[in-house]
Design an enzyme around this catalytic site. Sequence first.
Site, PDB file in Angstrom:
ATOM      1  N   ASP A  37      40.374  43.416  41.669  1.00  0.00           N
ATOM      2  CA  ASP A  37      39.272  43.705  42.595  1.00  0.00           C
ATOM      3  C   ASP A  37      38.379  42.470  42.725  1.00  0.00           C
ATOM      4  OD1 ASP A  37      37.585  45.083  44.235  1.00  0.00           O
ATOM      5  OD2 ASP A  37      36.837  46.466  42.709  1.00  0.00           O
ATOM      6  N   ASP A  38      38.193  41.997  43.937  1.00  0.00           N
ATOM      7  CA  ASP A  38      37.258  40.887  44.225  1.00  0.00           C
ATOM      8  C   ASP A  38      37.609  39.600  43.471  1.00  0.00           C
ATOM      9  OD1 ASP A  38      36.093  43.007  45.524  1.00  0.00           O
ATOM     10  OD2 ASP A  38      34.147  42.849  44.560  1.00  0.00           O
ATOM     11  N   CYS A  77      37.040  46.758  49.869  1.00  0.00           N
ATOM     12  CA  CYS A  77      37.924  47.563  49.019  1.00  0.00           C
ATOM     13  C   CYS A  77      38.765  48.618  49.719  1.00  0.00           C
ATOM     14  CB  CYS A  77      37.093  48.217  47.922  1.00  0.00           C
ATOM     15  SG  CYS A  77      36.278  47.009  46.868  1.00  0.00           S
ATOM     16  N   ARG A  81      42.917  48.485  50.386  1.00  0.00           N
ATOM     17  CA  ARG A  81      43.820  49.377  49.636  1.00  0.00           C
ATOM     18  C   ARG A  81      44.619  50.278  50.587  1.00  0.00           C
ATOM     19  NH1 ARG A  81      41.464  49.085  44.270  1.00  0.00           N
ATOM     20  NH2 ARG A  81      40.177  47.247  44.636  1.00  0.00           N
ATOM     21  N   LYS A 130      41.312  51.996  39.896  1.00  0.00           N
ATOM     22  CA  LYS A 130      40.382  52.345  40.986  1.00  0.00           C
ATOM     23  C   LYS A 130      41.157  52.838  42.207  1.00  0.00           C
ATOM     24  CE  LYS A 130      37.456  49.722  44.180  1.00  0.00           C
ATOM     25  NZ  LYS A 130      36.574  48.545  44.307  1.00  0.00           N
ATOM     26  N   HIS A 132      39.561  54.758  45.388  1.00  0.00           N
ATOM     27  CA  HIS A 132      38.673  54.411  46.517  1.00  0.00           C
ATOM     28  C   HIS A 132      39.311  54.666  47.882  1.00  0.00           C
ATOM     29  CE1 HIS A 132      34.870  51.836  47.422  1.00  0.00           C
ATOM     30  NE2 HIS A 132      34.783  53.095  47.809  1.00  0.00           N
ATOM     31  N   SER A 155      34.699  52.366  42.964  1.00  0.00           N
ATOM     32  CA  SER A 155      34.327  51.169  42.195  1.00  0.00           C
ATOM     33  C   SER A 155      33.550  51.538  40.940  1.00  0.00           C
ATOM     34  CB  SER A 155      33.459  50.235  43.046  1.00  0.00           C
ATOM     35  OG  SER A 155      34.149  49.846  44.195  1.00  0.00           O
ATOM     36  N   HIS A 245      35.305  42.970  39.935  1.00  0.00           N
ATOM     37  CA  HIS A 245      34.201  43.477  40.748  1.00  0.00           C
ATOM     38  C   HIS A 245      32.944  43.639  39.872  1.00  0.00           C
ATOM     39  CE1 HIS A 245      32.765  46.232  44.030  1.00  0.00           C
ATOM     40  NE2 HIS A 245      32.143  46.821  43.043  1.00  0.00           N
ATOM     41  N   ASP A 295      42.438  42.418  46.179  1.00  0.00           N
ATOM     42  CA  ASP A 295      42.104  43.239  47.366  1.00  0.00           C
ATOM     43  C   ASP A 295      41.204  42.503  48.356  1.00  0.00           C
ATOM     44  OD1 ASP A 295      39.689  43.341  45.889  1.00  0.00           O
ATOM     45  OD2 ASP A 295      39.238  45.352  46.631  1.00  0.00           O
ATOM     46  N   ASN A 296      40.489  41.487  47.861  1.00  0.00           N
ATOM     47  CA  ASN A 296      39.624  40.666  48.733  1.00  0.00           C
ATOM     48  C   ASN A 296      39.008  39.571  47.869  1.00  0.00           C
ATOM     49  OD1 ASN A 296      37.843  43.548  48.430  1.00  0.00           O
ATOM     50  ND2 ASN A 296      36.792  41.701  47.743  1.00  0.00           N
ATOM     51  N   LYS A 326      33.923  37.624  50.315  1.00  0.00           N
ATOM     52  CA  LYS A 326      34.167  39.055  50.531  1.00  0.00           C
ATOM     53  C   LYS A 326      33.438  39.569  51.765  1.00  0.00           C
ATOM     54  CE  LYS A 326      33.315  43.482  48.215  1.00  0.00           C
ATOM     55  NZ  LYS A 326      33.048  44.146  46.933  1.00  0.00           N
TER      56      LYS A 326
HETATM   57 MG    MG Z   1      37.266  44.630  46.299  1.00  0.00          MG
END
Ligand code: MG
Length: 536
Positions: A37-38, A77, A81, A130, A132, A155, A245, A295-296, A326
């Site tokens: 994540d991130d 996010c 996904r 996660k 989401h 998250s 994240h 994811d980003n 992001k």
């Molecule tokens: Mg993310």
Amino acid sequence: MRTPSPWAVLVLTMVLVELWVPREVYGQPNFIVILADDVGWGDLGANWAETKETPHLDQLAAEGTRFVDFHSAASTCSPSRASLLTGRLGVRNGVTHNFAITSVGGLPLNETTLAEVLQEAGYSTGAIGKWHLGHHGLHHPNSRGFDYYFGIPYSHDMGCTDTPGYNLPPCPSCPRHSADASRVVRKDCYTDIALPLFENVTIIQQPVTLSSLATHYVEAAARFIRHASDSGRPFFLYVALAHMHVPLWDPPAAPSSGRGIYGASLSEMDALVGQIKQVADSHGKGNTLLWFTGDNGPWAQKCELAGRVGPFVGAWQRQRGGSSAKQTTWEGGHRVPALVYWPGHVPAKRTSRALLSTLDIFPTLVALAGAVLPPNRRFDGLDVSPVLFGWSDEGHKVLLHPNSGAAGKVGEIETLRLSQYKAFYTTGGAMACDGSIGPAEHHQPPLIFNLDRDMQEQEPLDVASREYQAVLPVISRAYAQALEDIAADNVSVADYSKDPAVIPCCNAQHVACRCHAALAATLELHTERRTTRLCL
Ligand code: MG
């Protein structure tokens, strides 16, 4: 009879090899997709030499193929996904922005997930981490093709915990008494409801103990892999990590790199990936394809608690204010680390410059499993297995980047990549560490950058230049065709309505929905029990 020429023999051999190798050799392989994540492109040591905290990931790169022009399908996010699990952009699958803890809907139910296709093809399917993509009713992972689920529904900063650790701004711990609940805290902290941990449909902890989450994820992954292997079925395991994240817990030890809390958290993630790889290898090296990506890009407004973009700094935007990571369509928002490890099938020590996307994971794994894509819809991803096998370095001719909430209209295709060119029809910056935001600016004709010469996205091509004039008609045609294709597709609409009644709540009688501490601790020891609703 004439002897065939060496050239004809070579061509025939290549055709036969292409037709014969995959399905006969590997049957139905296991798949593990690990989604950080991130995470920043520069958070991988193999990508960016300044990063020292990822020895296991760097080893994965050395034993597999590293993709350096690989992109998430969105730069936030939920849409990212949703696109990974459907192979379709948010403008098609309906998920254009993040779901809230009060969201009634989720990934539209008429969209087919990768897990559903693989489940149908005989795979054992698991999701850890996660989600989401909606948690209410049939949006839960167990109803979206996953036989097993262990993780948090959104998250890890979307709910309070007892040890909140590091965030910007720092957030308080969960209230323990109703008097605590009336505390005045900053509105960007979630304080009313504790963050739950699910195993399948059961809340097994609320609030979750973040400091043990990584360990629990590895244990759950090992358990799932063991059960799937014992059953003799191939498996698909989707691991969506809480890292990177913002590091909300105290990582075990700060590394010597001097990168502080973020670096320690990166080390923890790296070790976690290494442990999952080790478990997979222990069940037969070469049986499992492992795909690591993000994811980003980094969440720049978190300052020193955000990752590194490497060279992809989005200089044009940064000169005008706001972040270029992001939520944006600058490279820092969607160019992510990507590694594929599959001993004996995917070449080791290889770097590929093919233009690829998380959108490709769906069609590629479906093809490798010998399954077929769902009918009556169009896909943005490609079967890139020839690129994975090292037979080709041809990825997308055109790749679309949707707005993910920085500025402009969310979900809209604002930016298009064609070969080394990147055209912006709208620019904008997300909130930066200094609090600035880059306003939306529309560009007609578009800004065009040549990433081969300008990966920093600093200086758009001069509109009067021969290069701009040569590439503009090609870009304009590709953009118009992409929008026409989307308009003619079967598109879904996500329900973004909100209702506080859908918030996951272990014990509504208790402040913050907290489970009784003793009960929660007991439950933690009995996570194998799946069907009983233990914490109501
Ligand atoms: Mg993310």
